[in-house]
Write a protein that holds these residues in place. Sequence first.
Motif, PDB file in Angstrom:
ATOM      1  N   ILE A 378       2.025  -0.227   4.054  1.00  0.00           N
ATOM      2  CA  ILE A 378       2.377   0.163   3.304  1.00  0.00           C
ATOM      3  C   ILE A 378       2.698   2.044   3.233  1.00  0.00           C
ATOM      4  N   ALA A 379       3.434   2.840   3.577  1.00  0.00           N
ATOM      5  CA  ALA A 379       3.969   3.916   3.805  1.00  0.00           C
ATOM      6  C   ALA A 379       3.892   4.226   2.221  1.00  0.00           C
ATOM      7  N   ARG A 394       6.764   2.555   0.393  1.00  0.00           N
ATOM      8  CA  ARG A 394       7.391   0.761   0.559  1.00  0.00           C
ATOM      9  C   ARG A 394       7.016   0.088   1.809  1.00  0.00           C
ATOM     10  N   LEU A 395       7.190  -1.026   1.451  1.00  0.00           N
ATOM     11  CA  LEU A 395       6.373  -1.808   2.875  1.00  0.00           C
ATOM     12  C   LEU A 395       7.861  -2.083   3.734  1.00  0.00           C
ATOM     13  N   THR A 396       6.488  -2.222   4.968  1.00  0.00           N
ATOM     14  CA  THR A 396       7.542  -2.497   6.333  1.00  0.00           C
ATOM     15  C   THR A 396       6.943  -3.665   6.532  1.00  0.00           C
ATOM     16  N   VAL A 397       7.647  -4.007   7.577  1.00  0.00           N
ATOM     17  CA  VAL A 397       7.121  -4.648   8.230  1.00  0.00           C
ATOM     18  C   VAL A 397       7.403  -4.935   9.498  1.00  0.00           C
ATOM     19  N   PHE A 398       6.617  -5.060  10.797  1.00  0.00           N
ATOM     20  CA  PHE A 398       7.237  -4.959  12.004  1.00  0.00           C
ATOM     21  C   PHE A 398       6.926  -6.293  12.162  1.00  0.00           C
ATOM     22  N   GLN A 412       7.590  -0.642  -2.526  1.00  0.00           N
ATOM     23  CA  GLN A 412       6.355  -1.166  -2.953  1.00  0.00           C
ATOM     24  C   GLN A 412       5.346  -0.633  -3.568  1.00  0.00           C
ATOM     25  N   PRO A 413       4.775  -0.516  -4.184  1.00  0.00           N
ATOM     26  CA  PRO A 413       3.471   0.287  -5.434  1.00  0.00           C
ATOM     27  C   PRO A 413       2.585   0.467  -3.642  1.00  0.00           C
ATOM     28  N   GLY A 436      -2.236  -3.228 -11.349  1.00  0.00           N
ATOM     29  CA  GLY A 436      -0.823  -3.591 -10.594  1.00  0.00           C
ATOM     30  C   GLY A 436       0.271  -4.784  -9.592  1.00  0.00           C
ATOM     31  N   GLY A 437      -0.881  -5.659  -9.658  1.00  0.00           N
ATOM     32  CA  GLY A 437      -0.785  -6.794  -9.514  1.00  0.00           C
ATOM     33  C   GLY A 437      -0.660  -7.744  -8.382  1.00  0.00           C
ATOM     34  N   VAL A 438       0.166  -8.771  -7.916  1.00  0.00           N
ATOM     35  CA  VAL A 438       0.275  -8.901  -6.211  1.00  0.00           C
ATOM     36  C   VAL A 438       1.802  -9.285  -5.808  1.00  0.00           C
TER      37      VAL A 438
END
Length: 642
Positions: A378-379, A394-398, A412-413, A436-438
């Motif tokens: 998460i950046a 934002r969430l990034t998947v690599f 994504q927080p 903030g939750g999941v």
Amino acid sequence: MDLRGKTVLLHGEFRAGSHEELGRRLSALGVRVVEKASETTGVVFTSRPDEFAEYGIPVLSETDLYELLLGGRSEASGTGNESLLNEVPEQAGPETLLTMLRDADWTAFVPERDLPPLRDRLAALERGHGVTEAHRFATARLRERGARLRHPYIGWDSEFHDYVLSPCGRYLATGRHGPDDGALQIWEMATGRLVNKLDMGERGVGWPGHRDTLQWSPDGTRLALAFNTNMVGLWDPFGERLNPYGAANVTDGKDSPPEFALAPDGRRAYISTRTHHEVMGCVAALDEGHVFYVDNPRHVTGPEPETLPEPLPEEFRRRLDDEWFFRRVRWSRDGTRLLGDNGEWACAVDMPGGRMRWLTLTGGAVAWSPDDRRLASIASASDSSEADDVANGRLTVFDALTGNAVSEPVPQPRGTVHWGLRGRAARLAAMTENGGGVDIYDEDGGHQYHLDIDTTERIGLSYWDGEERPWAWAPSGEYGACLTSDERIEVWSLGDEPAPVRSIDVPEDTAAVVWGADDVLAAVGGFSLRFVRALTGDVLGDFVVGREDEEGLAPVEAEEELHGVYQADTFPLDDTTWCALASPAAGRGEALVIAPEKRRADLDAALAWVVDRRFAWPVRWSDLDVVEDGEAAAAVLQSDEA
């Protein structure tokens, strides 16, 4: 402990007698005693383990020697293939089960195969009939086989600093580090009890705020530890030996634990350290004695480590300022790559050689999927030095094979990411701090749903928050467990539609939740450890470590001599009551406990019979020798002269 035919060295002075006297008693058990260590020496018994560093030879404690002598026998180990209970009907009553146990061939008893089903069968019997003669008979047979009475407590000022599940999920390894005491402890998840402990001295295991300082081999037979500040060693987690198979000291003595990755073969480790190569670090043997290395051939002791000579590709060199250090690192399961990061940069390095395969800017802390196929981050603006390259917040998947993003980043927080597996597909939980939750994602970053959980603020955002692990996936991937801001664990079903299952209270210092085999959770804090069944809420074990005997509550002083070779091994039942075992817990001291008689029933929550340093057995299924004080304990022990 079967030492027949083994060569043994006695080192130091022993309370039980002179080397000559002890040698005669060992010889009567079929042991050959020598005066000097050599390549043929099988075991060293020493009263001063800190002064003996023959890593290639198993070093056992003075207590282990006394247990062997007081037992006066070698333990049988069965080789049969038939389970002890194969022919016992599921609904057998107390008398039927007792008869079957009396007729069983206990010389063929194999704990790995026989003890768990026997324990389960007797637990079911107890629910319907209470503790019966069948329980006491089985316990007596296990004691004959070498079961020992144990408690889980050590010095008052050492905290839990790191913890990791075994690959099978049946055992939890915890590392403790304190100014006076440190230890590696192995806990059986199914019972919530300690089954093995290795004292590591004042510098202990791990370091405050660091994680990955304990790493299991893939087959679960070895455990690598960062210990004694900056060393890495390899132990048998279920063994008796105090010393490691081998240890590496290659970090130039820095005042922090080494970043390392145990290889899939369980025999060597990559350790991040300064070298003259561009990819920093080396691969050191951990099962060949002591390795010392400071990037100079003239300063090498033991097998010389393997450095990583491949230079950085030019395109990566320009971005990294000519060198690369791993901050966190793991070895891929197939043994071909090192996978890791140094904060916002992640990379894969080919092994052997050290060629960097890819390098990518993630913008935040990295988490790798258990199957080595994905990584996620998460950046945020505070994490990324190249905001134009990585979307903030934002969430990034690599893809872990190429380093390329597998899909577009999604909003994504700020938070932490946690991977699990559901069948053969990876799943991702993104946890946001402060209620903030999941959010749950698939392995390609596709959002599935949001869990409205009042999440804790301690979610492990910083590299230095290694103890904080607030989310755990069930091994099946069908459930998740999350720490909340009000000292609870919320358990959720995470199928096609999420649903809360249970809320479980945990100690207020809980910083981590671990989900093991048989759906048992471990809630870990600095000074607390609670084992609970995730789907029912039943508490299996509940321990508060760090209690100090400030008011003289212990019935005898710690390590006070009780009689002959026996000393007091004190432990707390709670804040107001302390007790003690005889040490060694063998011979007449095998079942001895110094405790108030009115607290006899409470001993079951603190103690266990331990078999083969792997399995715990309830003490309520036996008759303990409970006495009120040290004088009464000495009277019990007098009939067993050392």
